[in-house]
Design an enzyme around this catalytic site. Structure first.
Site, PDB file in Angstrom:
ATOM      1  N   GLU A  96     -21.572   9.141  13.151  1.00 22.30           N
ATOM      2  CA  GLU A  96     -20.846   9.408  14.389  1.00 22.30           C
ATOM      3  C   GLU A  96     -19.365   9.105  14.208  1.00 22.30           C
ATOM      4  O   GLU A  96     -19.004   8.071  13.649  1.00 22.30           O
ATOM      5  CB  GLU A  96     -21.433   8.495  15.485  1.00 22.30           C
ATOM      6  CG  GLU A  96     -21.228   8.997  16.879  1.00 22.30           C
ATOM      7  CD  GLU A  96     -22.283  10.013  17.331  1.00 22.30           C
ATOM      8  OE1 GLU A  96     -23.031  10.538  16.473  1.00 22.30           O
ATOM      9  OE2 GLU A  96     -22.331  10.268  18.540  1.00 22.30           O
ATOM     10  N   LEU A 131     -32.286  13.755  19.274  1.00 18.97           N
ATOM     11  CA  LEU A 131     -33.298  12.722  19.483  1.00 18.97           C
ATOM     12  C   LEU A 131     -33.961  12.887  20.837  1.00 18.97           C
ATOM     13  O   LEU A 131     -33.305  13.281  21.803  1.00 18.97           O
ATOM     14  CB  LEU A 131     -32.646  11.340  19.456  1.00 18.97           C
ATOM     15  CG  LEU A 131     -32.127  10.820  18.125  1.00 18.97           C
ATOM     16  CD1 LEU A 131     -31.234   9.606  18.359  1.00 18.97           C
ATOM     17  CD2 LEU A 131     -33.294  10.464  17.214  1.00 18.97           C
ATOM     18  N   TYR A 162       0.843  -1.196   0.000  1.00 18.71           N
ATOM     19  CA  TYR A 162       0.000   0.000   0.000  1.00 18.71           C
ATOM     20  C   TYR A 162       0.879   1.246   0.000  1.00 18.71           C
ATOM     21  O   TYR A 162       0.666   2.181  -0.774  1.00 18.71           O
ATOM     22  CB  TYR A 162      -0.909  -0.008   1.239  1.00 18.71           C
ATOM     23  CG  TYR A 162      -1.849   1.172   1.310  1.00 18.71           C
ATOM     24  CD1 TYR A 162      -3.128   1.100   0.768  1.00 18.71           C
ATOM     25  CD2 TYR A 162      -1.455   2.361   1.911  1.00 18.71           C
ATOM     26  CE1 TYR A 162      -3.986   2.183   0.823  1.00 18.71           C
ATOM     27  CE2 TYR A 162      -2.302   3.456   1.967  1.00 18.71           C
ATOM     28  CZ  TYR A 162      -3.575   3.360   1.422  1.00 18.71           C
ATOM     29  OH  TYR A 162      -4.419   4.433   1.473  1.00 18.71           O
ATOM     30  N   ASP A 163       1.894   1.229   0.869  1.00 15.43           N
ATOM     31  CA  ASP A 163       2.789   2.384   0.971  1.00 15.43           C
ATOM     32  C   ASP A 163       3.496   2.668  -0.356  1.00 15.43           C
ATOM     33  O   ASP A 163       3.688   3.824  -0.725  1.00 15.43           O
ATOM     34  CB  ASP A 163       3.829   2.151   2.075  1.00 15.43           C
ATOM     35  CG  ASP A 163       3.170   2.139   3.448  1.00 15.43           C
ATOM     36  OD1 ASP A 163       2.024   2.632   3.556  1.00 15.43           O
ATOM     37  OD2 ASP A 163       3.786   1.620   4.399  1.00 15.43           O
ATOM     38  N   LYS A 181     -26.842   3.362  19.515  1.00 18.11           N
ATOM     39  CA  LYS A 181     -26.604   4.798  19.691  1.00 18.11           C
ATOM     40  C   LYS A 181     -25.140   4.979  20.082  1.00 18.11           C
ATOM     41  O   LYS A 181     -24.749   4.735  21.221  1.00 18.11           O
ATOM     42  CB  LYS A 181     -27.527   5.375  20.765  1.00 18.11           C
ATOM     43  CG  LYS A 181     -27.421   6.890  20.843  1.00 18.11           C
ATOM     44  CD  LYS A 181     -28.458   7.476  21.777  1.00 18.11           C
ATOM     45  CE  LYS A 181     -28.500   8.994  21.676  1.00 18.11           C
ATOM     46  NZ  LYS A 181     -27.210   9.633  21.915  1.00 18.11           N
ATOM     47  N   GLU A 219     -31.119   0.576  15.884  1.00 18.98           N
ATOM     48  CA  GLU A 219     -29.682   0.835  15.662  1.00 18.98           C
ATOM     49  C   GLU A 219     -28.998   1.073  17.003  1.00 18.98           C
ATOM     50  O   GLU A 219     -29.654   1.375  17.988  1.00 18.98           O
ATOM     51  CB  GLU A 219     -29.506   2.104  14.795  1.00 18.98           C
ATOM     52  CG  GLU A 219     -30.243   2.056  13.477  1.00 18.98           C
ATOM     53  CD  GLU A 219     -30.283   3.425  12.775  1.00 18.98           C
ATOM     54  OE1 GLU A 219     -29.550   4.348  13.178  1.00 18.98           O
ATOM     55  OE2 GLU A 219     -31.085   3.542  11.831  1.00 18.98           O
ATOM     56  N   ARG A 268     -21.867  19.215  14.236  1.00 17.18           N
ATOM     57  CA  ARG A 268     -23.278  19.508  14.379  1.00 17.18           C
ATOM     58  C   ARG A 268     -23.500  20.962  14.816  1.00 17.18           C
ATOM     59  O   ARG A 268     -24.445  21.610  14.368  1.00 17.18           O
ATOM     60  CB  ARG A 268     -23.870  18.545  15.404  1.00 17.18           C
ATOM     61  CG  ARG A 268     -25.310  18.760  15.711  1.00 17.18           C
ATOM     62  CD  ARG A 268     -25.842  17.627  16.565  1.00 17.18           C
ATOM     63  NE  ARG A 268     -27.209  17.879  16.949  1.00 17.18           N
ATOM     64  CZ  ARG A 268     -27.567  18.616  17.993  1.00 17.18           C
ATOM     65  NH1 ARG A 268     -26.649  19.165  18.751  1.00 17.18           N
ATOM     66  NH2 ARG A 268     -28.835  18.808  18.272  1.00 17.18           N
ATOM     67  N   LYS A 317     -32.180   4.959  26.175  1.00 15.12           N
ATOM     68  CA  LYS A 317     -30.858   5.119  26.773  1.00 15.12           C
ATOM     69  C   LYS A 317     -30.548   4.055  27.830  1.00 15.12           C
ATOM     70  O   LYS A 317     -31.430   3.596  28.544  1.00 15.12           O
ATOM     71  CB  LYS A 317     -30.766   6.502  27.457  1.00 15.12           C
ATOM     72  CG  LYS A 317     -30.945   7.663  26.501  1.00 15.12           C
ATOM     73  CD  LYS A 317     -29.688   7.965  25.718  1.00 15.12           C
ATOM     74  CE  LYS A 317     -28.681   8.686  26.559  1.00 15.12           C
ATOM     75  NZ  LYS A 317     -28.713  10.148  26.431  1.00 15.12           N
TER      76      LYS A 317
HETATM   77  S1  IVH Z   1     -30.210   9.790  14.463  1.00 17.64           S
HETATM   78  C1  IVH Z   1     -32.796  13.437  13.624  1.00 17.64           C
HETATM   79  N1  IVH Z   1     -28.959   7.529  14.976  1.00 17.64           N
HETATM   80  O1  IVH Z   1     -27.188  10.811  19.090  1.00 17.64           O
HETATM   81  C2  IVH Z   1     -32.108  12.252  14.169  1.00 17.64           C
HETATM   82  N2  IVH Z   1     -28.248   9.494  16.106  1.00 17.64           N
HETATM   83  O2  IVH Z   1     -29.088  12.317  20.722  1.00 17.64           O
HETATM   84  C3  IVH Z   1     -30.663  12.464  14.319  1.00 17.64           C
HETATM   85  N3  IVH Z   1     -26.349   9.172  17.605  1.00 17.64           N
HETATM   86  O3  IVH Z   1     -26.733  13.896  17.516  1.00 17.64           O
HETATM   87  C4  IVH Z   1     -29.890  11.435  14.962  1.00 17.64           C
HETATM   88  N4  IVH Z   1     -26.071   7.015  17.201  1.00 17.64           N
HETATM   89  O4  IVH Z   1     -24.787  12.248  17.509  1.00 17.64           O
HETATM   90  C5  IVH Z   1     -29.048   8.852  15.244  1.00 17.64           C
HETATM   91  N5  IVH Z   1     -27.905   5.471  15.304  1.00 17.64           N
HETATM   92  C6  IVH Z   1     -28.004   6.781  15.571  1.00 17.64           C
HETATM   93  C7  IVH Z   1     -27.127   7.423  16.474  1.00 17.64           C
HETATM   94  C8  IVH Z   1     -27.294   8.802  16.718  1.00 17.64           C
HETATM   95  C9  IVH Z   1     -25.614   8.061  17.871  1.00 17.64           C
HETATM   96  C10 IVH Z   1     -26.121  10.484  18.232  1.00 17.64           C
HETATM   97  C11 IVH Z   1     -26.018  11.635  17.257  1.00 17.64           C
HETATM   98  C12 IVH Z   1     -27.122  12.561  17.626  1.00 17.64           C
HETATM   99  C13 IVH Z   1     -27.417  12.193  19.042  1.00 17.64           C
HETATM  100  C14 IVH Z   1     -28.853  12.518  19.375  1.00 17.64           C
END
Ligand code: IVH
Length: 693
Positions: free
Chosen positions: A178, A79, A32-33, A118, A116, A139, A338
């Site tokens: 993220e 969220l 690769y290098d 978080k 999904e 953001r 959460k």
């Molecule tokens: S959706 C409008 N999906 O959580 C919906 N956010 O508390 C926007 N985050 O700012 C977010 N995993 O930084 C979404 N699977 C996921 C996520 C996720 C982490 C973070 C993201 C967001 C924050 C909201």
């Protein structure tokens, strides 16, 4: 030549994706290098050929003095949260009520969600125009973020150019996701920081945030940042009818139809375009399935390589998402479920030290009670003297406390901005708080120890507790409290004294009735004939765990042989190295330890005799160590092993000075060489059979 540049870019981008996204490289790093260097040289000779999606552009941009701001084309909202099942049910009901009112689902139909993880990192927006990454932004307040393009480019799992056929690329695509740092990378990063005399980061999230907001992208490039895509912002699909004026007359029919109609298809599509998308995502129907996903994820959380702080459920159909829309600053179609927070801040009211069974001194933080990781915590470990100094934690500080899973709570760091005036650095004690013996710390050891040995009541209590524990003598009913009282009243000085207790006197201790006293005496009587290995383990010799105790018991057969063994004899035993051998010899050299053993015999503790497995003993083989290597003509490795063991020999995996014979077959490798080097007797299958006769 220009063609070669294009080809190199393509190849490098491909290998990058294999390595950083698929975790499945197909060429070696060195290759690769070489490719990268070739491209760098060509670009140096023709600077006008350098494009934004060239892999050479990931590193090397110059530092900026400040980030400029970027207005988001589509706001980056946050969220809503659910902390328990009730809140989750309420969310699902709100969604169902809207969709039913609109006639989109029937009264009994459950809703399909994309579940999904978080991720606990930092949200970023990546903007691609004509398939090429043109901007990365944070953001910010949701409407305006900071331009961190140069930093984002350094993240190897983020494609600089979309994958697949360019005819299908959207004109504009904003991918949201993220940025995070894996736990293992975080630990290594912190170690490197400390080595350089720089501050350690409190957690992976802070490290990721600090790295992304570096004004010098060359520093960001050295940080192990990763990315997961979970959403999108502005999207403009390719135009079909090139005649239309994009700003006025275009209708959806003029654009290529997007290849997705649900959240899950959208993420699949992003994956085909080259983005890392988490593989744990799942489409689930109804709240019960969501609850199961939550519980399962909570269980797996500690084993994940990265941190998550919950799971997110999103109504899967995009058409339903549109109908549901947004309330205030969060979508009505999604919610974060959460986990209990793993970190919290509280006040450090004091630091005590605890004395362990082997005298190890552990500093413990006394805290203002705080709810963290699902429980109320009042004590947390500070590990050792160096850790306190490194973190400079002071009494009176507001501190970050962390409790992850079942791990004991620890103090992560003080919040320096909140430090009260006139605090002083903590001074580690020089004498044991329990027995006042000197505390000693050997060179190269992180742990300081009380030198009091069994003079120290703290060590005595714990060694007795260890001796009666389940894997040792296994005496039921002798709890910490009772042992503490027995030691404090000076009635019990060693484990041997336990066996002289009678029911009457036991019953006189607080919270002990006649019944429990008699149970304890019965349990003690039942424990008088332990297997030798358990008795050895019960002695609590440093470095002698269950497995070593077993090996010692098997080797010596009785306590008196073990007691008189020299270090030279001890190291000959498998798994016993010089440190363990020294520790064993040292233990039995101490008069008070030999006294305890004599007293044990005196009170009737007699280990069971070792029953050796009846074997077809063969004097040439008994006690000899064999190593098998290569393929034998007729015997499989397991068969050969079974025969050797049957005759009283032992088969181990690696050749050392302790090996007596190496049995070598076809294609024997390094073990054969090692045997020849050490001059160990070699056998082929025939010679082995002969020996086993
Ligand atoms: S959706 C409008 N999906 O959580 C919906 N956010 O508390 C926007 N985050 O700012 C977010 N995993 O930084 C979404 N699977 C996921 C996520 C996720 C982490 C973070 C993201 C967001 C924050 C909201």
């Amino acid at each position: 030549m220009k063609q070669r540049v294009e080809e190199l870019k393509k190849q490098l981008n491909y290998h990058n994706h294999r390595y950083y996204v698929l975790d499945d490289p197909v060429i070696a790093d060195g290759q690769y290098d070489l490719l990268l260097r070739e491209l760098q040289q060509l670009e140096a000779a023709h600077p006008d050929w350098v494009t934004a999606d060239s892999p050479t552009q990931r590193v090397g941009a110059s530092p900026v003095s400040a980030f400029s701001s970027v207005a988001h084309a589509v706001p980056m909202l946050s969220l809503g949260n659910a902390f328990d099942q009730e809140e989750l049910l309420a969310f699902d009901k709100r969604v169902a009520d809207v969709l039913r009112a609109e006639g989109l689902i029937t009264a009994t139909q459950s809703i399909a969600y994309n579940a999904e993880y978080k991720f606990d990192g930092l949200a970023v927006n990546l903007r691609y125009e004509q398939g090429v990454l043109v901007r990365g932004s944070t953001r910010g307040d949701g409407y305006t973020g900071e331009d961190i393009t140069s930093n984002v480019r350094t993240i190897k799992s983020i494609p600089l150019r979309l994958h697949g056929d360019s005819a299908h690329w959207p004109e504009i695509l904003e991918v949201r996701g993220e940025v995070l740092i894996h736990q293992a990378d975080f630990l290594a990063l912190n170690q490197a920081q400390l080595k350089r005399g720089e501050k350690a980061f409190a957690n992976p999230r802070n490290a990721a945030a600090g790295s992304l907001r570096q004004l010098d992208p060359r520093i960001t490039a050295q940080r192990p940042l990763r990315f997961f895509a979970y959403g999108w912002g502005e999207i403009q699909m390719p135009v079909l009818n090139k005649q239309v004026d994009l700003f006025s007359a275009a209708t959806s029919a003029d654009f290529k139809a997007p290849p997705y109609s649900s959240q899950s298809e959208m993420l699949d599509w992003l994956q085909t375009l080259g983005f890392p998308v988490d593989s744990h995502r799942k489409v689930l129907n109804g709240v019960t399935a969501l609850m199961n996903f939550y519980e399962q994820t909570a269980q797996q959380r500690a084993e994940l390589p990265y941190e998550i702080d919950g799971v997110v459920y999103k109504v899967n159909h995009l058409a339903f998402q549109d109908v549901l829309g947004f309330v205030a600053r969060a979508p009505r179609f999604a919610i974060a479920h959460k986990f209990p927070a793993q970190e919290a801040t509280t006040t450090l009211v004091g630091i005590d030290v605890q004395v362990g069974r082997t005298g190890a001194i552990t500093p413990v933080a006394r805290l203002e009670p705080v709810f963290v990781g699902g429980v109320t915590v009042t004590n947390a470990t500070l590990h050792n003297e160096d850790e306190i100094r490194r973190k400079d934690v002071r009494i009176g500080d507001t501190v970050i406390v962390r409790r992850a899973g079942d791990v004991i709570p620890e103090v992560v760091a003080p919040v320096l901005d909140l430090r009260p005036e006139q605090t002083t650095q903590y001074v580690f004690p020089t004498h044991c708080p329990v027995c006042d013996s000197a505390i000693e710390r050997l060179e190269d050891e992180a742990i300081a120890r009380c030198t009091g040995g069994l003079v120290c009541a703290a060590q005595r209590k714990q060694s007795i507790e260890h001796a009666v524990s389940r894997k040792a003598l296994d005496v039921d009913g002798l709890g910490t409290k009772l042992i503490e009282q027995l030691v404090d009243s000076d009635r019990v000085k060693s484990v041997a004294d336990l066996f002289t207790l009678n029911e009457l006197e036991l019953a006189s201790y607080p919270r002990m009735g006649a019944k429990s006293a008699s149970n304890v005496v019965n349990a003690l009587n039942a424990a008088k004939n332990p297997p030798l290995a358990r008795l050895i383990y019960a002695l609590g010799i440093r470095h002698v765990g269950e497995a070593t105790a077993k090996a010692l018991a098997e080797h010596f057969g009785d306590m008196s042989h073990l007691m008189t063994a020299t270090e030279e004899e001890l190291v000959l035993i498998d798994d016993v190295g010089p440190i363990v051998a020294a520790s064993i010899a040292h233990f039995f050299a101490e008069e008070h330890n030999r006294d305890v053993l004599n007293q044990l015999t005196h009170v009737g503790v007699q280990p069971q005799r070792i029953e050796r497995q009846p074997i077809a003993a063969n004097s040439a083989v008994v006690g000899k160590t064999f190593v098998l290597t290569g393929t034998l003509p007729t015997l499989t490795r397991d068969e050969a092993k079974a025969r050797i063991e049957q005759a009283g020999g032992k088969v181990t995996g690696s050749v050392s000075k302790k090996t007596d014979y190496v049995v070598a077959g076809a294609e024997a490798g390094s073990k054969l060489l090692k045997a020849q080097e050490l001059g160990i007797a070699l056998l082929d299958e025939e010679a082995l059979n002969h020996l086993l006769l």
